[in-house]
Motif scaffolding. Sequence first.
Motif, PDB file in Angstrom:
ATOM      1  N   UNK A 187       0.812  -1.214   0.000  1.00  0.00           N
ATOM      2  CA  UNK A 187       0.000   0.000   0.000  1.00  0.00           C
ATOM      3  C   UNK A 187       0.843   1.260   0.000  1.00  0.00           C
ATOM      4  N   UNK A 188       1.904   1.270   0.811  1.00  0.00           N
ATOM      5  CA  UNK A 188       2.786   2.439   0.836  1.00  0.00           C
ATOM      6  C   UNK A 188       3.494   2.616  -0.501  1.00  0.00           C
ATOM      7  N   UNK A 189       3.918   1.512  -1.098  1.00  0.00           N
ATOM      8  CA  UNK A 189       4.523   1.587  -2.426  1.00  0.00           C
ATOM      9  C   UNK A 189       3.525   2.167  -3.418  1.00  0.00           C
ATOM     10  N   UNK A 190       2.272   1.731  -3.342  1.00  0.00           N
ATOM     11  CA  UNK A 190       1.235   2.242  -4.232  1.00  0.00           C
ATOM     12  C   UNK A 190       1.018   3.733  -4.074  1.00  0.00           C
ATOM     13  N   UNK A 191       1.039   4.225  -2.829  1.00  0.00           N
ATOM     14  CA  UNK A 191       0.876   5.662  -2.613  1.00  0.00           C
ATOM     15  C   UNK A 191       2.015   6.466  -3.236  1.00  0.00           C
ATOM     16  N   UNK A 192       3.188   5.842  -3.358  1.00  0.00           N
ATOM     17  CA  UNK A 192       4.350   6.536  -3.915  1.00  0.00           C
ATOM     18  C   UNK A 192       4.367   6.568  -5.440  1.00  0.00           C
ATOM     19  N   UNK A 193       3.633   5.657  -6.071  1.00  0.00           N
ATOM     20  CA  UNK A 193       3.707   5.570  -7.533  1.00  0.00           C
ATOM     21  C   UNK A 193       2.356   5.724  -8.222  1.00  0.00           C
ATOM     22  N   UNK A 194       1.260   5.703  -7.463  1.00  0.00           N
ATOM     23  CA  UNK A 194      -0.075   5.813  -8.057  1.00  0.00           C
ATOM     24  C   UNK A 194      -0.734   7.114  -7.606  1.00  0.00           C
ATOM     25  N   UNK A 195      -1.636   7.670  -8.419  1.00  0.00           N
ATOM     26  CA  UNK A 195      -2.322   8.913  -8.023  1.00  0.00           C
ATOM     27  C   UNK A 195      -3.400   8.657  -6.986  1.00  0.00           C
ATOM     28  N   UNK A 196      -3.848   9.743  -6.342  1.00  0.00           N
ATOM     29  CA  UNK A 196      -5.036   9.741  -5.481  1.00  0.00           C
ATOM     30  C   UNK A 196      -4.946   8.749  -4.322  1.00  0.00           C
ATOM     31  N   UNK A 197      -3.753   8.550  -3.785  1.00  0.00           N
ATOM     32  CA  UNK A 197      -3.558   7.632  -2.647  1.00  0.00           C
ATOM     33  C   UNK A 197      -4.180   6.260  -2.912  1.00  0.00           C
ATOM     34  N   UNK A 198      -4.028   5.764  -4.134  1.00  0.00           N
ATOM     35  CA  UNK A 198      -4.623   4.481  -4.488  1.00  0.00           C
ATOM     36  C   UNK A 198      -3.926   3.314  -3.810  1.00  0.00           C
ATOM     37  N   UNK A 199      -2.802   3.584  -3.158  1.00  0.00           N
ATOM     38  CA  UNK A 199      -2.162   2.534  -2.378  1.00  0.00           C
ATOM     39  C   UNK A 199      -3.056   2.025  -1.266  1.00  0.00           C
ATOM     40  N   UNK A 200      -3.945   2.892  -0.743  1.00  0.00           N
ATOM     41  CA  UNK A 200      -4.881   2.464   0.297  1.00  0.00           C
ATOM     42  C   UNK A 200      -5.803   1.368  -0.238  1.00  0.00           C
TER      43      UNK A 200
END
Length: 335
Positions: free
Chosen positions: A92-105
């Motif tokens: 999830x944290x990796x996703x927040x770093x590379x995806x828009x709109x906090x999609x890592x959540x």
Amino acid sequence: MPFGVNIDLDRKARVTLLVAILLAGVLLYFSFRGIDMAELEKTLKSARFAPLFMASILSMIALWLRSYRWRVLLNCSNTLPIGMVFWANALGYLGNNVLPARMGELLRVEALKRCYEISRSFLLATALIERVMDAGVLVLFTSAALITIPGLPHWLQRASKTFSILSSIGILGLFLLPHAEKYVLRILSGIPKLSSVVLRFLDGLRSLHSWWRSSQFLLLTLVIWPMDSYTGVLVAQSIDVPLQFQTSMVVLAALGLSSAVPSTPGYVGVFQFVAVNVLSPFGISNAAALAWILIYQAVTYVVQAIFGLIGFGVLSKFQASQVPGATPSPLPLDV
């Protein structure tokens, strides 16, 4: 997209992302305006390995503690392996770093749902509880830190005391709310739209019905943020920036609260602007502040990328029926 997360953005999401990109560009301009790039480059190159290595270790520990804290909420009636929760959280944290709109959540939620078939609304609610608690603790710690910093205006110290009291009341209310759920629902019964939002929030709060679980969650939160602050101090030591622990707490609180505004992946622009403007009153030059935030982000991003990519590989191999201890139906929410 992995784990069923769709990154196709609707019109509203595209507009939000466009606003975030424009905002990031404007904030980056003001962050770098007037910066001596030669000084910035020299500062970055002067970073020493030993403090950064210790900062990386603390960042790893903090990531594990955040995963354990999320597991405290998830384990209201079942026991999830800490390893699986850790990999999902890192992803999830990796996703927040590379995806828009906090999609890592969404990514960490869908990763766990894929393995355990837990209710999506329950997972999202627990993630929301984490964010609300973090905000309350950040305000509390920031207020306490400002009180202890000498030389601040009296009005700011008085405001800090007020915010400390208000945030303490808010945190206490968060833990008392699950025990007054039926009264809250009775009050909100006449407001259907607001009631639906509160119901989702209460889904997560039901995890805190147990005082033992509530105590664990609060204690972990109170440990995680000071650990992050000391990580900031270590990063500052690596480039000889005179950053005190209290000041690190203040700037990290500002960074944490600023993550709520529309931003690009990795909070590019927002974090640089906040670091420069928060650290300047404490006698830290803009170039030093930029060097600090760039290295701090690099340390945390590298840690999150390593464990997030490993987590992606681990979680991609499992279906709900394959994971030991997986539940065939959503977790019950009552204790």
